[in-house]
Structures are given as C-alpha cells and as structure tokens.
Design a protein around this motif. Structure first.
Motif, PDB file in Angstrom:
ATOM      1  N   THR A  87       2.981   9.334  -6.096  1.00  0.00           N
ATOM      2  CA  THR A  87       3.716  10.585  -5.841  1.00  0.00           C
ATOM      3  C   THR A  87       4.859  10.741  -6.821  1.00  0.00           C
ATOM      4  OG1 THR A  87       3.159  10.384  -3.494  1.00  0.00           O
ATOM      5  CG2 THR A  87       4.928  11.893  -4.078  1.00  0.00           C
ATOM      6  N   THR A 103       2.658   1.617  -3.338  1.00  0.00           N
ATOM      7  CA  THR A 103       1.761   2.072  -4.411  1.00  0.00           C
ATOM      8  C   THR A 103       1.498   3.567  -4.303  1.00  0.00           C
ATOM      9  OG1 THR A 103       0.701  -0.109  -4.423  1.00  0.00           O
ATOM     10  CG2 THR A 103      -0.487   1.699  -5.473  1.00  0.00           C
ATOM     11  N   SER A 104       1.269   4.038  -3.051  1.00  0.00           N
ATOM     12  CA  SER A 104       1.059   5.481  -2.844  1.00  0.00           C
ATOM     13  C   SER A 104       2.295   6.271  -3.222  1.00  0.00           C
ATOM     14  CB  SER A 104       0.681   5.734  -1.379  1.00  0.00           C
ATOM     15  OG  SER A 104       0.529   7.115  -1.139  1.00  0.00           O
ATOM     16  N   THR A 153       0.824  -1.226   0.000  1.00  0.00           N
ATOM     17  CA  THR A 153       0.000   0.000   0.000  1.00  0.00           C
ATOM     18  C   THR A 153       0.850   1.264   0.000  1.00  0.00           C
ATOM     19  OG1 THR A 153      -1.791  -1.191   1.109  1.00  0.00           O
ATOM     20  CG2 THR A 153      -1.841   1.221   1.200  1.00  0.00           C
TER      21      THR A 153
END
Length: 491
Positions: free
Chosen positions: A314, A309-310, A306
């Motif tokens: 960015t 992926t974030s 998670t």
C-alpha cells in the motif's frame, strides 16, 4: 506461591506424624530407669566383648612388673608437690654451670638430682647401686620430669646403653621408646593408659580400638569386631566429649539406638527428597513457561510479517501517486511510510532478539555517526557537539531507542536547556545534560509522579535503558547536580 504452601503443609504433616509416633511409642517412665537399663546393657556388652579375640593383649603380671608412677602420663612433668620452683631453678643452674655455687640443704630429692646432673655434665659414670638406691627409695622420677634412667640412657653410647638396659629397663618411663611396653601401647594415647591404670574397665582410642581391662590384663579389640556386637545389641558407642549421652563411662558415650531415631532419619531423608523434587519441578516449570513465552513471541512476529508486507505494498502505491496528492495527504503518506519502516525494522529486530547470540540480538550496521545523530535529533531540533566524525559499526536501532528515551526524559522532567555532547575515542560516549537535579536513590523511591506527567511519559524507563546498554556491552551513567545521563559503548 501455592506450590510453597503445599510444601509447608507436607513438611508440617511429616513433623506432626513424627511427634505422634514418638508419643505413642513406649518410653521409660523415668531417666533413672533408662540409665539402669543402659548400664545393664553395657555390662552385657563388656562381658561378650571380653570373649572376642584381641588384636593385642598385655598380661597383668607384665603390667605389674613396672612401677605405676613411671607408666602414668604425669611422669613427664615437673613434680611441684615435692619441690619448689626455686629449687628446680637451682638444679638447672647446677646443670648449666656444672657446679654448685652455694651448699644446698638436705632435701633428699634435690640432693640426688644435683648429684645426678653434676655427674652428667662432668661425664662421670654412675654405678648401678646409685639407681638401685633410687628404686628402693621410690625416687625414680627426675624433678624436671621423666626418670633418672631416661636422662642417663640418653647420655650413653649404644654399647653402654644396651648394658644399662639389661639391669634398669624397669626404671624407664612409658614415654621412652626403649620401654618394653612402649611398642604395645603406642596406639593408646596417654589419657587411655591413665584411665586403665586408675581402674576403668574400658577406653576407646582415637582409632576406635576398644581397650578392655580385667583381672588377666589389658585387651585391644578392633573396631570391626566390637562394633557389630554393639549394633546387634542396639548399643551406640562413640568417643565424643561433646555428644549428648544417656550414659558415660570412661571416655565412652553410650546411647540406645531406638526405632524412633531411625524413623527420624528416614523422615528427614524423605523430606529432603520431596524438597529436592519440588525445587527441580519448579525450575522445570519456569523453563517451560519461558519457552512458552518465547513461542508466543515467535508466533506474533511471524503473524506480523503478513500485514506489514501488505502495508508495504500500500505504501508503494501511495509512493507512485505521491506527486498527485495535495499537501495534507502527502504529510499523512510520509507518516504512513515512516510507521511502516519502523514496524518492519521492529519485526526484524524481534526475530533476532529471540536468539541467545548477542551479535544477532543487537545487529550492528556501519554508518556515519553524524548522519545517525542528525536523524535521531532532527525531530527534537536539538543541536549536538562531537569531537570527530567517524564511520562506526554500532547497534544503531537499539542505541537510538535509548537515546530517544533519555531525551524525552530530559524534556519532561529536566530543567533549562538540553545539551548533547558526543565523544568518539575507544569508547562512544553520548551525554545528555540539562539544568535540573537528578533525584537520589531515596527520592526515586518516595517521589510520586503526577498522573498527567505519567501519561505523557511514553519512554521505556531508565531501568530498561540500563539493561539494554548492559546487554550491548556498555553502560548507563546518571550523575546529579546538574543532571547528566551518559551512554557509554565500547567500540
């Protein structure tokens, strides 16, 4: 460690309990009293065993019908108490040459033996009176072993042999198959026959048949008859010359089966079961711990997806605005993009490493070997040499970690210029060399690395590099003077 301590306390407790039980049990006051009790028990057993139905019986009258010296086992060997070796040699020469070169002295045993050998080699029959004379003189044994009747019977044809046996059957030795007692005593070894003839009341054969001797004759008691009787009387009887015995008689080793010995066997069996249980429990616990660690690694790998992926989103935003950033910010974005790529690749690799399949643990990608070398060595600005350029299918990620660690190790602990040579054939061979001296086994054990060097050394270690190479099907080779670390991987 605690588990093994508990095991030691348990075994010690069982042994201590055994000694207390043995100490509290009634024991004979002296060894002599114990032997007397065992002799009395043996006499009772002998009397009751004598009443059992025998599987074979030979009367004393039948045994006395044959001369004792022909039944003993030493009847098969030369009697050096009566003749010298030179005299037996002269007898052998007479048999070989079928004549006597020199007149012999008046030794009755030798004279009859030479006359017997000359008659055999000249094929002259011997009269019944000749054998009757030997019987009367009790000179039945041949000087070379066996009886005269044994040797004469072997030289006869079937018809003549049958006629000879009618009159001289009692002059054969027990070892001769034509002896009437031979079939009856074939199961009893010669030592047993000697023991019973010498007066012993019992003998245990190799097949555990108990032979008893009394005034009426010899009896053979089967093991399935006498053994239940011995067990009922708490008497242990075995044929063992090396066993520890409370009382020996003939070839019998006798002991009293006591509750203490049975308790010891039960205690030993209980200890074995407890140790087996603890071993299996330890193995089961180790397996459960391995599964638990594997679950934690799976959980961490899953949770990392998670934020990675974030972070990727960015990075994509910064990539779109990359041209609008100043030079300093662009360098920071490049580092951010590289770190994101490395984290993503590490997560995917860890997911595959949780499986037992080596192809999944170390996935292979097809790429040009020179492109990979340029990528790995570019940040160190190190040149390399390669014999041929190839597009290969390799586990580039893990192989790059091994190569990166060896280069850092050479930079921190080596000397002089670092050179890298790559050979591509049936085996991929990457050699990292410097001008230093690789420490030997003893130096690696006693060498103390300074704290500053230890902090700067961020590699995973040669030991882990070696393990990684083995898991990939290759190997790490370290050579000394000068230092050469070689990665070999079959293609």
């Amino acid at each position: 460690m605690i588990r093994f301590q508990h095991l030691g306390l348990l075994v010690t407790g069982l042994i201590t309990t055994g000694f207390i039980a043995m100490a509290s049990s009634p024991l004979p006051t002296t060894t002599q009293e114990s032997a007397i009790d065992l002799q009395s028990l043996w006499q009772q057993f002998y009397q009751q065993a004598d009443q059992l139905a025998p599987q074979q019986k030979i009367s004393q009258t039948e045994i006395n019908h044959y001369p004792k010296l022909l039944l003993l086992s030493n009847s098969q060997y030369p009697d050096f108490s009566q003749l010298k070796w030179q005299e037996i040699q002269k007898l052998w020469q007479a048999r070989q040459n079928c004549r006597v070169d020199q007149p012999y002295q008046a030794n009755a045993n030798l004279k009859d033996a030479i006359e017997f050998e000359l008659a055999l080699c000249q094929k002259r029959p011997l009269a019944n009176s000749w054998f009757n004379k030997q019987l009367n003189n009790k000179a039945l044994l041949h000087p070379s072993g066996g009886s005269f009747a044994d040797r004469y019977l072997a030289s006869l044809d079937q018809t003549t042999a049958n006629s000879f046996l009618v009159q001289h059957q009692n002059q054969l030795t027990l070892a001769n198959k034509a002896h009437p007692l031979h079939p009856l005593l074939s199961e009893l070894e010669p030592k047993g026959v000697d023991a019973l003839l010498s007066g012993y009341r019992a003998y245990l054969s190799k097949k555990n048949t108990l032979w008893l001797n009394n005034e009426s004759g010899w009896k053979a008691i089967a093991v399935n008859q006498w053994q239940p009787l011995a067990q009922a009387m708490k008497l242990q009887i075995v044929n063992s010359p090396t066993a520890s015995c409370s009382f020996r008689y003939s070839n019998l080793c006798l002991n009293i089966t006591t509750p203490e010995s049975q308790w010891s066997r039960w205690a030993l069996a209980l200890c074995s079961l407890i140790i087996t249980y603890l071993v299996f429990r330890s193995l089961h616990q180790r397996r459960q711990d391995t599964k638990e660690r594997q679950f934690i690694l799976q959980l961490l790998t899953h949770e990392l997806r998670t934020p990675i992926t974030s972070l990727g989103l960015t990075v994509e935003l910064f990539r779109d605005q990359f041209d609008n950033l100043n030079d300093h910010t662009q360098q920071a974005v490049w580092r951010l993009m590289a770190d994101h790529q490395r984290l993503a690749q590490l997560t995917e690799t860890s997911t595959g490493y949780l499986t037992t399949n080596s192809d999944v643990q170390f996935p292979r990608q097809r790429a040009d070997i020179t492109d990979w070398l340029d990528h790995c060595l570019g940040k160190y600005q190190l040149p390399y040499s390669i014999n041929e350029e190839h597009e290969l299918e390799l586990p580039y990620y893990w192989l790059g970690i091994c190569l990166d660690n060896l280069i850092k190790n050479a930079q921190q602990h080596g000397k002089g210029e670092i050179t890298i040579d790559v050979q591509v054939d049936k085996v991929l061979r990457i050699q990292i060399s410097d001008r230093g001296h690789f420490p030997n086994f003893i130096q690696r054990w006693f060498n103390i690395v300074p704290p500053s060097s230890r902090q700067a050394n961020m590699g995973i270690g040669l030991t882990i590099v070696s393990r990684l190479m083995k898991k990939m099907g290759g190997r790490l080779i370290c050579q000394r003077k000068p230092t050469r670390c070689i990665l070999e991987l079959p293609l």
